[in-house]
Every structure is written in C-alpha cells, then in structure tokens.
Design an enzyme around this catalytic site. Structure first.
Site, PDB file in Angstrom:
ATOM      1  N   THR A 239     127.182  90.989  -7.692  1.00  0.00           N
ATOM      2  CA  THR A 239     126.226  92.305  -7.523  1.00  0.00           C
ATOM      3  C   THR A 239     125.238  92.666  -7.305  1.00  0.00           C
ATOM      4  OG1 THR A 239     124.832  92.333  -9.670  1.00  0.00           O
ATOM      5  CG2 THR A 239     127.579  92.539 -10.159  1.00  0.00           C
ATOM      6  N   HIS A 240     124.897  93.514  -6.492  1.00  0.00           N
ATOM      7  CA  HIS A 240     124.202  94.240  -5.202  1.00  0.00           C
ATOM      8  C   HIS A 240     124.137  93.032  -3.813  1.00  0.00           C
ATOM      9  CE1 HIS A 240     122.297  96.522  -8.543  1.00  0.00           C
ATOM     10  NE2 HIS A 240     122.512  95.079  -9.702  1.00  0.00           N
TER      11      HIS A 240
ATOM     12  N   LYS B 180     132.058  82.532  19.339  1.00  0.00           N
ATOM     13  CA  LYS B 180     131.798  83.469  18.559  1.00  0.00           C
ATOM     14  C   LYS B 180     134.231  83.670  18.472  1.00  0.00           C
ATOM     15  CE  LYS B 180     130.089  86.865  18.696  1.00  0.00           C
ATOM     16  NZ  LYS B 180     128.487  87.650  17.777  1.00  0.00           N
TER      17      LYS B 180
ATOM     18  N   GLU C  44     137.702  94.936  11.233  1.00  0.00           N
ATOM     19  CA  GLU C  44     135.889  95.379  11.720  1.00  0.00           C
ATOM     20  C   GLU C  44     137.030  96.796  12.409  1.00  0.00           C
ATOM     21  OE1 GLU C  44     133.049  93.779  14.445  1.00  0.00           O
ATOM     22  OE2 GLU C  44     133.967  92.196  14.576  1.00  0.00           O
TER      23      GLU C  44
ATOM     24  N   GLN D  71     148.484 125.747  12.018  1.00  0.00           N
ATOM     25  CA  GLN D  71     149.267 124.027  13.448  1.00  0.00           C
ATOM     26  C   GLN D  71     148.597 123.568  13.403  1.00  0.00           C
ATOM     27  OE1 GLN D  71     151.325 126.094  16.721  1.00  0.00           O
ATOM     28  NE2 GLN D  71     149.821 125.423  18.135  1.00  0.00           N
TER      29      GLN D  71
ATOM     30  N   LYS E 218     148.773 119.576  12.074  1.00  0.00           N
ATOM     31  CA  LYS E 218     149.937 118.357  12.796  1.00  0.00           C
ATOM     32  C   LYS E 218     149.151 117.988  13.418  1.00  0.00           C
ATOM     33  CE  LYS E 218     153.196 121.826  12.906  1.00  0.00           C
ATOM     34  NZ  LYS E 218     152.572 122.898  12.280  1.00  0.00           N
TER      35      LYS E 218
HETATM   36  N1  ARG Z   1     154.206 126.134  16.251  1.00  0.00           N
HETATM   37  C1  ARG Z   1     153.770 126.271  15.290  1.00  0.00           C
HETATM   38  C2  ARG Z   1     153.190 125.209  13.787  1.00  0.00           C
HETATM   39  O1  ARG Z   1     153.485 124.625  14.131  1.00  0.00           O
HETATM   40  C3  ARG Z   1     154.833 127.348  14.320  1.00  0.00           C
HETATM   41  C4  ARG Z   1     155.327 128.673  13.071  1.00  0.00           C
HETATM   42  C5  ARG Z   1     154.523 129.560  14.085  1.00  0.00           C
HETATM   43  N2  ARG Z   1     154.950 130.514  14.204  1.00  0.00           N
HETATM   44  C6  ARG Z   1     154.205 131.496  14.731  1.00  0.00           C
HETATM   45  N3  ARG Z   1     154.406 132.351  13.318  1.00  0.00           N
HETATM   46  N4  ARG Z   1     154.057 131.563  15.212  1.00  0.00           N
HETATM   47  O2  ARG Z   1     152.462 126.476  13.188  1.00  0.00           O
END
Ligand code: ARG
Length: 476
Positions: free
Chosen positions: A160-161, A288, A295, A327, A330
């Site tokens: 601990t610590h 080494k 890491e 968008q 993603k």
């Molecule tokens: N490329 C857009 C997204 O990833 C798709 C939906 C687009 N819809 C719109 N009305 N422009 O969200």
C-alpha cells in the site's frame, strides 16, 4: 451534378467544403452494416406494398453485388458523394437503374446512420467481450500456476502506498485484475443490452407517412426492440458514450496492470521477465530490455479517455434532433475500438508468456517487516490490547532497523525483551507462509481462500465459453 440531394442546389454549385464535410474516409467501414440495413429495409418495403417484390429483389441483388465489389476492392468510392450511404445508393442506381432510387423511400440518412452504428456497435461489443475474456483466461491460468507452484504457492510482497505492507499470494494479486475485468464484462454486456434497440423508421426525425413495419426490420436484423420515439431514435448516441465510458474504465484497469508490469520488470524489482516478443531493446544501450508493450498500453489509456471526453462534449449542447456534429461520433468510436482491438490481444499475449521469478519474489519478503502485523496479532491473541501490541512490535522493528536485523531472524530471547508473552510459536508466526496462511477471511489471501476464488473465476470463464456464442450474427 450527381449528388443525391442535388435538386435544390445550383447546377454549378461550388465544391468549397466538400472535403471538409465528407465522412467517407472513415464511415466506409460501415459498408456491411449499411447494406444489411438496406436489404432489411427493402424487404420490409415490399411486404408493406411500397415496392413490388420484383423491385425489392432487384435492389437486394444489386446491394449484394456492391458488397462483393467493396470486398474485392473494386468499388469506385467517390468522396464527392460525402459518405458511405450515398456512395452505395448511387452505385445501386448505376447498376440497376432508376428502381435503385426507390430504396430510400420512408428513410433518411439520419435513421440510416443510426442503424449502421447500432449494428456496428453490437458486433463490436461482442468482440470486445471475447478479447477481455481471453485476457481474463490468461490471468486465471497464470494465477493457477502460481497457486500450485512446485514449491507451494508463490508469495510476493503486497503493497500500500507502494510501501511493503503484507505478503500476499501472487495468484491473489493476479486475480484482483481478473475481477476488475469481470466488471468490465458487465459494463460491456449492459451496454450491449441498451444498444440492441432499432432506430430505423424514425426517418429524418418525425417518422414517415409510408406504412412501414419497424418490428419486421428489427426482427430481420436481430434487434430486441425498437426505439419508441423517432426523435430520440435519430439523436441518441448514449450507446456510443456508454461504450466509450466502459472502454475508458477498462483502459484504466489495463493501464494499472501495465504500470505494475513496468515496475515488476525493472532491475530493482526483477519480479517478472517479459518474453522477448513482448519487449524491445535499446538502439544505444545493449543491456536494455524495455517493457514497451506495457508502456504503450498504459499510454493509450489517455487516448481512449480523450475520445470519451470529446464525444460527451459534442453531444452536450445539441437540441433535438439530428445535427452533423454527430458525424464526429464515428472517428471517436472507431479510434477507441481500434485501440482496444490492438491493446487487448497484446496484453493477453504478454501475460501468457511472462515468466514470474518466484525466487526473487520470495527473497523480496525477507527482512521487509511485512510480517510485523502478524507479530502484533500474535500478542493481541495472547490478550494484549491491539494498540499496545502495535506499540510493542513497533519497538522491535525499531530495534531491527537500528541493528540491521530482520524480524524473522530475531531469537526468542531477543523477542522476549519486548514482551514476555512471546513463546516459540512466535517465530513460526513470522514466516511469510504463516502470515499469508492466516488470512483466511472471505476474499483473503490464504491459499485455500485463493483456491476458492480461482474456482469461482474458472466457473465464470467456463460458463461464458459454454454459453451461447458471443459472436454477433446481426450483420449477415
Ligand atoms: N455522414 C452522416 C453522419 O455520419 C450521415 C447522416 C447525414 N445526415 C444528414 N442529414 N446530413 O452522421
């Protein structure tokens, strides 16, 4: 002008921000989900009488061909068509003629992209659970080995610590990570449950005037339920935030473990030796052997935390319903997914191949005073109030420090100078194996408790392996 929303725009409309607004470079990885969703949608439209059966068949066949083209690397991607959805739809019309234009009936890219992300996430969550499972299995296997070592259970200092505290079983220490990962399993499974809801049919935001059958689409695609509210359906990104949050917590666990591996593999500790395949050398210092895998995994935690913060911030000010801000979900999610896809197998491999140095671990316990609590407990068992016992042993520790001695090396006579309650069994109580063996409370580090814990862990692994396959079937 061949954009799919060209009608209200000037024929010679500028290309000004085209590259900026396009998402094709990253959303093309959704092509399978997009096609699966479109096929289900087309079939539903035919059942609803919006398309003829022949039209739906043509559309489905065209989409299947497109899937083949993409998979063979023959698909003519066009960035001026913005995203994967418009690329596929445009190609469909090129292949099957104007009937291709009927696919988008009763649908918007807003619900389409939401559907794609749900399908993608369902599949991904299943894969992540499998990857976490493999790492858990590796930890459990190493724990089992350490519990049943040729010279008995492997002991090590518990901290601990980052100060020596009390000895523990190596198996106990490793299994602590098993249970952290088991909570991650729970979070991923929970997220999967809330991802299993189908948004298509929300159209742009308000639903559609076509007689669509959302339940049919949900069944076709293997969803458990549909969103009850079309505005929520197109603007919900909670399932992605939940994934990122679960991923961030998971990365915290992995990072803590990696920090231990870095420390353990140092020259000073020398508790573990990494397999050559999971370490690298230095270009200048010949001696080494660097724990780079650990890491880098530790470092990548920061990147996943950043993705979570980024998407939370994108979402926090958005009024209903869809906005192009979304968008941004993603790249955040894909980056976190790619990170976990790389980190989890690397760490599983590292754990599977690292060699614990039982001798070093045992030697580390000599003279480290991690048995002091037990000497105090010994006196307390003889009736001395624990506070006094603590004080008495504290004086014995001071004596040892002043004279360069270890508690376990004191003779009985020497011990008795601190308290007449000490008898021969006091020397036995100081042995690390006795110290560990005495911690028999539930969840404690005594070998029989760790054996129970290990059995529980193995039952969990076994039932998950025996249960229904974790591989998603949602996108076939
Ligand atoms: N490329 C857009 C997204 O990833 C798709 C939906 C687009 N819809 C719109 N009305 N422009 O969200």
């Amino acid at each position: 002008m061949d954009k799919l929303w060209g009608g209200r725009f000037d024929r010679e409309g500028g290309r000004g921000a085209e590259g900026f607004t396009a998402s094709l470079s990253f959303d093309r990885r959704l092509y399978r989900q997009d096609i699966a969703g479109s096929i289900a949608h087309a079939r539903m439209l035919a059942r609803a009488g919006v398309l003829t059966a022949a039209e739906a068949d043509q559309i489905v066949a065209g989409l299947r061909e497109i899937e083949g083209e993409i998979e063979r690397g023959e698909f003519p991607f066009r960035v001026e068509l913005e995203d994967i959805h418009l690329n596929i739809e445009k190609r469909l019309t090129e292949k099957i003629g104007p009937v291709g234009g009927k696919l988008h009936t009763g649908r918007s890219r807003n619900d389409q992209v939401a559907l794609d992300m749900h399908l993608y996430m369902k599949e991904t969550l299943v894969r992540m659970r499998e990857r976490v499972h493999r790492l858990q299995a590796a930890l459990a296997a190493r724990a089992e080995e350490a519990l049943n070592g040729p010279d008995g259970p492997v002991l090590m200092p518990g901290y601990t610590h980052l100060q020596r505290a009390q000895p523990v079983l190596l198996a106990h220490h490793l299994l602590a990570y098993f249970w952290m990962l088991e909570r991650d399993q729970g979070r991923l499974a929970d997220c999967l449950g809330r991802t299993d809801v189908m948004p298509l049919g929300a159209a742009a935001l308000a639903g559609t005037s076509y007689p669509i059958d959302r339940e049919f689409v949900a069944r076709e695609l293997g969803f458990a339920a549909i969103y009850p509210n079309s505005m929520d359906a197109v603007s919900d990104r909670d399932f992605l935030l939940e994934f990122l949050a679960a991923a961030a917590i998971l990365m915290t666990h992995l990072s803590r473990f990696c920090e231990e591996v870095v420390i353990w593999s140092s020259y000073e500790f020398g508790f573990v030796e990494l397999a050559d395949a999971y370490a690298t050398g230095s270009s200048i210092m010949p001696q080494k052997k660097n724990p780079d895998v650990a890491e880098l995994a530790r470092g990548k935690a920061g990147r996943v935390f950043g993705r979570l913060m980024g998407l939370l911030t994108v979402m926090k000010g958005l009024p209903l319903a869809y906005h192009t801000d979304m968008q941004e979900d993603k790249e955040a999610v894909f980056d976190a997914v790619d990170t976990l896809d790389a980190v989890l197998p690397a760490l599983a491999g590292m754990v599977e191949t690292m060699a614990f140095r039982a001798g070093r671990l045992r030697a580390a316990l000599r003279g480290d005073f991690s048995n002091a609590t037990d000497l105090a407990d010994y006196l307390a068992r003889k009736g001395l109030p624990f506070r006094e016992a603590h004080e008495t042993v504290g004086r014995a520790v001071r004596f040892c420090l002043d004279h360069g001695r270890a508690l376990e090396d004191l003779t009985l006579d020497e011990l008795r100078r601190f308290s007449p309650l000490f008898e021969t069994d006091a020397l036995q109580a100081l042995e690390p194996a006795s110290v560990v063996g005495a911690r028999r409370s539930a969840g404690g580090t005594a070998p029989e408790r760790v054996a129970e814990q290990l059995a529980q862990a193995k039952r969990i692994l076994f039932s998950r392996e025996a249960g229904e396959s974790m591989v998603g079937e949602c996108c076939r």
